[in-house]
Design a protein around this motif. Structure first.
Motif, short mmCIF file in Angstrom:
data_model
loop_
_atom_site.label_atom_id
_atom_site.label_comp_id
_atom_site.label_asym_id
_atom_site.label_seq_id
_atom_site.Cartn_x
_atom_site.Cartn_y
_atom_site.Cartn_z
N PHE A 1 0.84 -1.20 0.00
CA PHE A 1 0.00 0.00 0.00
C PHE A 1 0.87 1.25 0.00
CE2 PHE A 1 -3.20 2.82 2.33
CZ PHE A 1 -3.93 3.08 1.18
N MET A 2 1.98 1.19 0.71
CA MET A 2 2.92 2.32 0.72
C MET A 2 3.42 2.59 -0.70
SD MET A 2 6.30 2.63 3.15
CE MET A 2 7.04 4.23 3.54
N GLU A 3 3.76 1.54 -1.42
CA GLU A 3 4.24 1.70 -2.80
C GLU A 3 3.13 2.20 -3.71
OE1 GLU A 3 5.72 -2.15 -3.72
OE2 GLU A 3 7.43 -2.01 -2.34
N LEU A 4 1.89 1.74 -3.48
CA LEU A 4 0.78 2.20 -4.29
C LEU A 4 0.54 3.70 -4.10
CD1 LEU A 4 -2.52 0.38 -4.99
CD2 LEU A 4 -2.64 2.69 -4.07
N LEU A 5 0.68 4.18 -2.87
CA LEU A 5 0.51 5.61 -2.59
C LEU A 5 1.61 6.43 -3.28
CD1 LEU A 5 -0.41 5.45 1.20
CD2 LEU A 5 -1.93 6.09 -0.67
N GLN A 6 2.82 5.89 -3.28
CA GLN A 6 3.91 6.57 -3.97
C GLN A 6 3.60 6.67 -5.47
OE1 GLN A 6 7.75 4.62 -3.72
NE2 GLN A 6 8.82 6.58 -3.82
N GLN A 7 3.05 5.59 -6.01
CA GLN A 7 2.66 5.58 -7.42
C GLN A 7 1.57 6.62 -7.67
OE1 GLN A 7 1.31 1.70 -8.69
NE2 GLN A 7 0.27 2.52 -10.48
N TYR A 8 0.61 6.70 -6.77
CA TYR A 8 -0.50 7.65 -6.91
C TYR A 8 -0.01 9.09 -6.88
CZ TYR A 8 -4.72 10.24 -5.50
OH TYR A 8 -5.74 11.15 -5.40
N VAL A 9 0.86 9.42 -5.94
CA VAL A 9 1.40 10.78 -5.86
C VAL A 9 2.25 11.08 -7.09
CG1 VAL A 9 2.90 12.33 -4.54
CG2 VAL A 9 1.27 10.87 -3.35
N GLY A 10 2.94 10.06 -7.61
CA GLY A 10 3.70 10.24 -8.85
C GLY A 10 2.81 10.62 -10.02
N LEU A 11 1.59 10.04 -10.07
CA LEU A 11 0.65 10.40 -11.13
C LEU A 11 0.17 11.84 -10.97
CD1 LEU A 11 -1.50 7.14 -11.30
CD2 LEU A 11 0.18 7.94 -12.97
N LEU A 12 0.02 12.29 -9.75
CA LEU A 12 -0.39 13.67 -9.52
C LEU A 12 0.61 14.65 -10.12
CD1 LEU A 12 -1.54 13.53 -5.77
CD2 LEU A 12 -3.00 13.78 -7.78
N GLU B 1 -5.90 3.09 11.26
CA GLU B 1 -5.15 2.41 10.21
C GLU B 1 -4.92 3.28 8.98
OE1 GLU B 1 -8.50 -0.26 11.03
OE2 GLU B 1 -7.61 1.10 12.49
N ASP B 2 -5.70 4.39 8.85
CA ASP B 2 -5.52 5.30 7.71
C ASP B 2 -4.38 6.29 7.94
OD1 ASP B 2 -7.78 4.42 6.08
OD2 ASP B 2 -9.05 5.29 7.64
N LEU B 3 -3.96 6.46 9.19
CA LEU B 3 -3.01 7.52 9.51
C LEU B 3 -1.64 7.36 8.84
CD1 LEU B 3 -3.85 8.24 13.25
CD2 LEU B 3 -4.32 9.70 11.27
N PRO B 4 -1.05 6.15 8.81
CA PRO B 4 0.24 6.04 8.10
C PRO B 4 0.15 6.52 6.65
CG PRO B 4 -0.14 4.07 9.40
CD PRO B 4 -1.42 4.86 9.44
N ALA B 5 -0.96 6.20 5.98
CA ALA B 5 -1.12 6.64 4.59
C ALA B 5 -1.19 8.15 4.50
CB ALA B 5 -2.39 6.02 4.00
N LEU B 6 -1.93 8.79 5.40
CA LEU B 6 -2.06 10.25 5.37
C LEU B 6 -0.72 10.92 5.64
CD1 LEU B 6 -5.45 10.66 7.27
CD2 LEU B 6 -5.06 10.86 4.81
N VAL B 7 0.03 10.40 6.61
CA VAL B 7 1.34 10.99 6.91
C VAL B 7 2.30 10.76 5.75
CG1 VAL B 7 3.34 10.90 8.45
CG2 VAL B 7 1.05 10.77 9.41
#
Length: 718
Positions: free
Chosen positions: A314-325, A459-465
C-alpha cells in the motif's frame, strides 16, 4: 542476626553516613552560590551546569546508591568497592574514585552482567576491554536516607551458597501503585544487554508478559543519552505508546532516572500534529469491538482492508498515486494576466519540470506560483501609464487567484479521499482504474463508503502521513535521534517504514509480545514483518522469556491458555515466586452481579493497593460499574477516554488493560459465550490473566473455553 551479617550491616551503615555527609556538603556548597539570572551566555551555561548538579545531588541525598561491586582490575589489581546509584556523584577531596558510580557507566555493567563463578569478568570501556575479578556483589535498599536491607548475590570469599534471586523476589513481591517504576536495582543480565546495545541499531524485543520490556526500553533511552551525549538529545527522542493512559502510567520512570524532555505520544497524536489537522478518528474501542464482538471472526489475511493499509504494498501504491499527480498538476491552458499578455504553459512546465524538479510537489507548486507572481510584477512595470498599470494589476490578481485554484489541492486527506472515489480526482479515470486494480477485492467500496462519511480510522493515519511526506519537505525539527515503539505487535510494517524516514541511522527500540497481539486485524503476526524493513547488519533481535510480574501459579495458568488456545504462542518462564493458586469461581448468570460484588469484597479484604475487574467489552464494563456503584462499591471506570491512570481499584475491558499491572485481578464472564474457541480470544484472556501480580480470580459461566483447563470450579453461595 548472625555475626557476618551484623558486621556487613554495620559496615554499610557507616559507609552510608559518610556518603550522605559528603553529598550534603557538596549540595550545600552549590546552593550557597547565588543563582545567576543575568544575560551573559557563559554564566548562563555555568548556571545550567550547577543546577543540574543540584538536582543530581538532591536525588542522591535521598537514595545515594542501590548496589556495591568489589572489583580488582587485572590479575594483581587492588580490590576496590564501587557503589552504584541512579546518578553519579563526583570524587571527594581524598578519594580517587567517584563517590557513587552512575549505573550507566561502563564499569557498572559488571553489576548486571556478572552472574557468579570464579572466571575472569570483563566490561567494555572507551579504551578497550577491561578484565579483572569480582569479589562481591551486594544489593542495598536505602529509603529516605535509611539502610533498610542488604543482600549479597555473590561473595567470592564466602563458603555459604548465595541465592541470586533472593533480592529480586523481595522487590517483585512489593505491592504496586498507579505508576510504573524504574528497575535500576534489579536489571537482569539479558535486560542489560538490550539497554547497552549500540545506538544505530533497530532492536526488536519479543518480551513475554511481565518481562519488563517497557521498563527496559525506558532505561535504554537513559543509557543512550549518557553514552552518546554528543550525538543525541532528549528532545529528539520519542516514545510511541498505545494510549494516553499508558503514557501516564510510565510517566515517572524517566524523571526518576534523571532524564527529561523526551517526547511521549501516541502515533495518532503525532500524526495529527504533523498533518496540522484535527482529524476526527473513529474511536479505537469501536474498531476493536466491531471485530471482536462478531460470532465468526473475519479474515485477518493480508488481503483484508485493515491489514493491507498497513502493508508496504500500500505504501508503494501511494507513492505511485502521488507520482501520477505530478503529471497532472500544471493546468492545461496558458496563463493570461490581462488581455494581450500570455505566459505559455510550456514556460510554466519548464519551471515545474526542470528548475524546481528537486522539490516535492507542494513546494514545487508554491515555487511555480511565486515565480508566476514575480513575472506579473515585472510585466506590470512595462505599463505605459499608472492608470493602465492599476487596471492590469486588479485584473491580474483575479486571474492569478483563479489560475492557482486550478492546481490540485495538496492536502493529504483530500487526496486520500480522491484515491478511494470519495472526491474529484486530479488524475485520469484510466490511471485510477490501474491503481484500483491493485487493491484487494472489496477494499475500494469499503473504504470509499467510510471516507464519504468522514470515518477515518487509526489504520488510515500512516497513509495520510506518508502522502504528506511525499508532498512536503521534511522539516529537521521532525527528525528523531531514537524512536521507541511499545506494543509494537499492534503496529504495521507501514508504520515502521514510515517512521524510519523520520529517524537518523535506523535507531529504533521496537518491543512487544506476539502472544498479546489482540489487534490481529491491523498488527503484525510475525516479527519478520518488522525485521525485513532493515538491513540484517542493522537489526538485532532479543527474546525476553522470563516473566518478573506474576507468581508462578499465575504464569503457569496463563501458559496453558497459550499452549491450548494459540498453540504457537510464546510462553513465559516464571521467576521462582510462589503465591496462592489461581481461583476459578462459579458465577451463575441469574446471580451475576451479586456474585461479582461478593467476590470483589472478598478480594478487597486482602488490602491490595491496586486491583481490577476486567470485563470482556467496554459496554459490559460501563454497565457493571453502574451496578456495583449502586451496590455501594467504589471503583474507577477506565473507558479509554481518560488521559491518566488513577491506580487504586478499577473496572475496565480486558483490551484496555494491556501494558498495565495490578496486585489482584478479577476476570468476569470467562465462558464460551464471551471467549470463543479461537486464537484471538485465547490471546485476549491471556492478556487479562497476566495483568495480575499476586492474585488471579476468574468468574466462570456454564461452559469454559476449551483452552481453560481446570479440574474443578469453586461453587458459590450468595
Amino acid at each position: 542476626m548472625d555475626k557476618d551479617f551484623q558486621s556487613a550491616y554495620q559496615e554499610e551503615h557507616s559507609k552510608l553516613l559518610l556518603t550522605l555527609e559528603e553529598v550534603d556538603a557538596q549540595l550545600k556548597r552549590l546552593t550557597d552560590i547565588p543563582v545567576y539570572t543575568g544575560h551573559d551566555f557563559t554564566e548562563q551555561v555555568l548556571e545550567a551546569g550547577r543546577e543540574q548538579q543540584r538536582q543530581t545531588l538532591t536525588k542522591s541525598a535521598r537514595e545515594p546508591y542501590f548496589g556495591r561491586l568489589d572489583f580488582a582490575e587485572g590479575e594483581q589489581g587492588e580490590r576496590r568497592p564501587l557503589y552504584i546509584g541512579k546518578v553519579g556523584v563526583g570524587k571527594t577531596e581524598i578519594d580517587e574514585e567517584p563517590l557513587v558510580v552512575d549505573w550507566r557507566a561502563p564499569v557498572a555493567s559488571l553489576f548486571y552482567s556478572f552472574t557468579g563463578g570464579e572466571e575472569i569478568a570483563e566490561y567494555e570501556a572507551p579504551e578497550g576491554i577491561v578484565q579483572g575479578l569480582v569479589f562481591l556483589k551486594r544489593n542495598l535498599v536505602i529509603r529516605q536516607r535509611m539502610l533498610e536491607r542488604l543482600a549479597d548475590t555473590y561473595d567470592r570469599e564466602s563458603s555459604e551458597p548465595v541465592v541470586t534471586d533472593e533480592f529480586l523476589v523481595y522487590r517483585l513481591g512489593e505491592n504496586k501503585d498507579n505508576k510504573l517504576r524504574d528497575i535500576v536495582s534489579t536489571i537482569q543480565a539479558e535486560q542489560d544487554r538490550i539497554i547497552r546495545a549500540a545506538k544505530n541499531t533497530a532492536l526488536i524485543i519479543q518480551g513475554v508478559a511481565g518481562s519488563g520490556k517497557t521498563t527496559v526500553a525506558l532505561h535504554r533511552l537513559a543509557f543512550l543519552l549518557y553514552q552518546y551525549q554528543e550525538q543525541v538529545s532528549a528532545e529528539r527522542m520519542i516514545i510511541f505508546a498505545p494510549n494516553h493512559m499508558f503514557l501516564d502510567y510510565i510517566s515517572e520512570v524517566l524523571p526518576e532516572l534523571g532524564v527529561g524532555d523526551i517526547q511521549q505520544s501516541t502515533f495518532a497524536d503525532w500524526a495529527q500534529q504533523l498533518l496540522e489537522s484535527d482529524i476526527r478518528l473513529v474511536p479505537q474501542s469501536e474498531t476493536y469491538e466491531e471485530w471482536f464482538e462478531t460470532t465468526t471472526r473475519p479474515d485477518v489475511s493480508d488481503a483484508t482492508p485493515s491489514r493491507y493499509k498497513g502493508s508496504l504494498a500500500f505504501m508503494e501504491l501511494l507513492q505511485q498515486y502521488v507520482g501520477l499527480l505530478e503529471q497532472h498538476s500544471v493546468p492545461e491552458q496558458d496563463f493570461s494576466p490581462w488581455d494581450g499578455k500570455v505566459l505559455t504553459r510550456e514556460q510554466i512546465l519548464e519551471w515545474y519540470n526542470v528548475e524546481y524538479r528537486p522539490y516535492p510537489l507542494a513546494r514545487r507548486k508554491e515555487r511555480v506560483l511565486a515565480r508566476l507572481h514575480r513575472w506579473i510584477e515585472m510585466e506590470l512595470k512595462q505599463a505605459p501609464s499608472e492608470a493602465i498599470r492599476k487596471e492590469r494589476r486588479k485584473k491580474a490578481a483575479q486571474r492569478e487567484k483563479s489560475y492557482a485554484a486550478k492546481w490540485p489541492r495538496y492536502e493529504p486527506i483530500a487526496l486520500y479521499k480522491q484515491l478511494f472515489k470519495a472526491g474529484k480526482s486530479a488524475v485520469t479515470a484510466e490511471q485510477l482504474e490501474e491503481i484500483w486494480s491493485q487493491l484487494p477485492a472489496g477494499m475500494l467500496k469499503a473504504v470509499s463508503t467510510e471516507l464519504k462519511k468522514d470515518r477515518i480510522r487509526d489504520e488510515d493515519l500512516p497513509a495520510l502521513v506518508y502522502i504528506h511526506t511525499l508532498l512536503h519537505e521534511m522539516d529537521s525539527k521532525h527528525r528523531f535521534d531514537h524512536v521507541v515503539i511499545d506494543e509494537a505487535q499492534d503496529f504495521s510494517p507501514f508504520h515502521v517504514a514510515l517512521l524510519n524516514q523520520y529517524v537518523r541511522g535506523g535507531s529504533f527500540t521496537i518491543l512487544g509480545d506476539l502472544s498479546q497481539g489482540i489487534h490481529a486485524y491491523r498488527g503484525v503476526h510475525d516479527w519478520q514483518e518488522m525485521s525485513s524493513l532493515f538491513n540484517s547488519e542493522q537489526t538485532d533481535y532479543f527474546p525476553l522469556t522470563r516473566s518478573y510480574r506474576s507468581t508462578m501459579e499465575i504464569i503457569e495458568f496463563a501458559n496453558i491458555i497459550l499452549e491450548h488456545g494459540v498453540r504457537n504462542g510464546i510462553t513465559a518462564v516464571p521467576v521462582f515466586r510462589s503465591g496462592d493458586p489461581v481461583r476459578l469461581l462459579e458465577c451463575p448468570a441469574p446471580q451475576r452481579v451479586e456474585v461479582i460484588a461478593q467476590r470483589w469484597q472478598e478480594l478487597q479484604a486482602k488490602e491490595f493497593r491496586t486491583s481490577a475487574i476486567l470485563t470482556r467489552t467496554l459496554h459490559e464494563a460501563r454497565e457493571l460499574h453502574e451496578q456495583l456503584t449502586a451496590a455501594g462499591l467504589d471503583l474507577h471506570l477506565i473507558d479509554g477516554g481518560k488521559a491518566t491512570y488513577q491506580g487504586g481499584h478499577s473496572i475496565l475491558p480486558v483490551y484496555l488493560s494491556k501494558g498495565l499491572e495490578f496486585d489482584a485481578v478479577l476476570l468476569t464472564d470467562v465462558d464460551q459465550a464471551h471467549y470463543h474457541d479461537d486464537p484471538w480470544d485465547a490471546r485476549l484472556l491471556y492478556v487479562g490473566c497476566t495483568r495480575a501480580l499476586h492474585e488471579l480470580w476468574l468468574l466462570c459461566g456454564e461452559k469454559l473455553p476449551d483452552y481453560v483447563r481446570q479440574p474443578q470450579l469453586e461453587s458459590v453461595e450468595v
